[in-house]
Design a protein around this motif. Structure first.
Motif, PDB file in Angstrom:
ATOM      1  N   TRP A 233      27.362 -37.487   8.609  1.00 38.21           N
ATOM      2  CA  TRP A 233      27.711 -38.308   9.769  1.00 38.21           C
ATOM      3  C   TRP A 233      28.356 -39.599   9.318  1.00 38.21           C
ATOM      4  N   ASN A 234      29.094 -40.177  10.246  1.00 37.48           N
ATOM      5  CA  ASN A 234      29.832 -41.389   9.958  1.00 37.48           C
ATOM      6  C   ASN A 234      29.533 -42.394  11.064  1.00 37.48           C
ATOM      7  N   ALA A 235      29.335 -43.638  10.687  1.00 35.55           N
ATOM      8  CA  ALA A 235      28.936 -44.654  11.660  1.00 35.55           C
ATOM      9  C   ALA A 235      29.993 -44.889  12.726  1.00 35.55           C
ATOM     10  N   ASN A 236      31.211 -44.457  12.480  1.00 35.00           N
ATOM     11  CA  ASN A 236      32.270 -44.633  13.475  1.00 35.00           C
ATOM     12  C   ASN A 236      32.290 -43.522  14.509  1.00 35.00           C
TER      13      ASN A 236
ATOM     14  N   GLU B 183      33.132 -43.699   4.953  1.00 39.57           N
ATOM     15  CA  GLU B 183      31.724 -44.119   4.908  1.00 39.57           C
ATOM     16  C   GLU B 183      30.875 -43.065   5.581  1.00 39.57           C
TER      17      GLU B 183
ATOM     18  N   TYR C  88      27.508 -40.305   5.465  1.00 47.15           N
ATOM     19  CA  TYR C  88      26.128 -40.196   4.994  1.00 47.15           C
ATOM     20  C   TYR C  88      25.618 -38.782   5.224  1.00 47.15           C
TER      21      TYR C  88
END
Ligand SMILES: [Zn+2]
Length: 73
Positions: free
Chosen positions: A18-21, A59, A61
């Motif tokens: 997953w990506n924070a965006n 970025e 995770y």
């Protein structure tokens, strides 16, 4: 939490990320989080960006218990 992964690493690991965006990487596809205005439903659609690594932020995770080579260090 482990250091962020690049999208290249995510593709190599072939596991959920997953990506924070608002992006998810699932089964080799990139999904984009969309939340319609005035609608609490969280939806994802397949991103048309999946073949263009450059435009995806680096970025990513994996889940905390991931055992891929990148997360184990
Ligand atoms: Zn991992």
């Amino acid at each position: 939490m482990a250091a962020p992964l690049t999208f290249a690493q995510v593709k190599q690991a072939k596991t959920f990320a997953w990506n924070a965006n608002g992006y998810l990487y699932v089964d080799g596809r990139v999904l984009v989080h969309i939340q319609p205005v005035n609608d609490p439903t969280h939806l994802f659609r397949v991103s048309s960006l999946r073949d263009s690594d450059e435009v995806l932020p680096d970025e990513w995770y994996h889940l905390p218990d991931c055992t891929c080579a990148f997360c184990r260090g």
